[in-house]
Design an enzyme around this catalytic site. Structure first.
Site, PDB file in Angstrom:
ATOM      1  N   CYS A   1       0.881  -1.087   0.005  1.00 19.42           N
ATOM      2  CA  CYS A   1       0.132   0.097  -0.002  1.00 19.42           C
ATOM      3  C   CYS A   1       0.879   1.233   0.199  1.00 19.42           C
ATOM      4  CB  CYS A   1      -0.927  -0.125   1.117  1.00 19.42           C
ATOM      5  SG  CYS A   1      -1.638   1.395   1.511  1.00 19.42           S
TER       6      CYS A   1
ATOM      7  N   CYS B   1      -0.083   3.812   2.779  1.00 17.15           N
ATOM      8  CA  CYS B   1       0.615   3.378   4.103  1.00 17.15           C
ATOM      9  C   CYS B   1       1.965   3.620   4.195  1.00 17.15           C
ATOM     10  CB  CYS B   1       0.420   1.762   3.959  1.00 17.15           C
ATOM     11  SG  CYS B   1      -1.541   1.301   4.000  1.00 17.15           S
TER      12      CYS B   1
END
Length: 174
Positions: A99, A102
């Site tokens: 991600c 993230c």
């Protein structure tokens, strides 16, 4: 350009005049180029026995101020003891290694862990490795940051948000 390539000879490539099976090594000769100069580099070696002398430009830096507060990973196995049974407020970041957002929020979580040391415990839960906890709390989008206090979920912030947004949310429960 053609004269540059014509003047280069390569090692190990058979010439047209020689046998196709035998490769005769030749030396490479580069043409003389005007405007290009090779500058000799001076290697600086320090003898092992030479005494170390501090320069006037040296700085003294307190290493404690930059101490890294590690945000520990958390799993399904230790969720109960570290989050739900905690005496203090707990921030959990739900994330995954693939991600991009993230990875953008990781440094912010690290800064918050350092800023709220002693007041807030911070953990990171990899949703790929601990899917049951993520499913239990309805994580459908990552990164998701949840704040727990006294074993109860108090607040949720979804997405890569600025530090100020997370700080505002943390201040309500610390």
């Amino acid at each position: 350009m053609a004269t540059l390539f014509d003047s280069l000879a390569f090692v190990g490539i058979p010439s047209a005049a020689s046998s196709p099976f035998a490769a005769r090594p030749t030396s490479a000769k580069l043409p003389h180029c005007i405007g290009l100069r090779l500058r000799p580099t001076v290697a600086r070696f320090v003898a092992a026995s030479a005494p170390k002398v501090a320069s006037h430009a040296a700085r003294v830096v307190c290493e404690a101020q930059d101490a890294v507060v590690d945000v520990a990973p958390i799993t399904d196995e230790n969720w109960q003891s570290l989050v739900l049974e905690s005496d203090s407020a707990v921030l959990v970041e739900f994330w995954a290694p693939w991600c991009g957002p993230c990875r953008m929020i990781h440094p912010i979580i690290d800064e918050l862990a350092k800023q709220y040391t002693g007041k807030l415990k911070c953990y990171k839960l990899n949703t790929d490795e601990s899917p049951s906890t993520a499913t239990r709390y309805g994580i459908r989008s990552i990164p998701t940051v949840m704040i727990f206090k006294n074993g109860e979920k108090k607040d949720t912030v979804i997405g890569a948000v600025p530090k100020s947004t997370l700080t505002t949310s943390i201040e309500k429960f610390v």
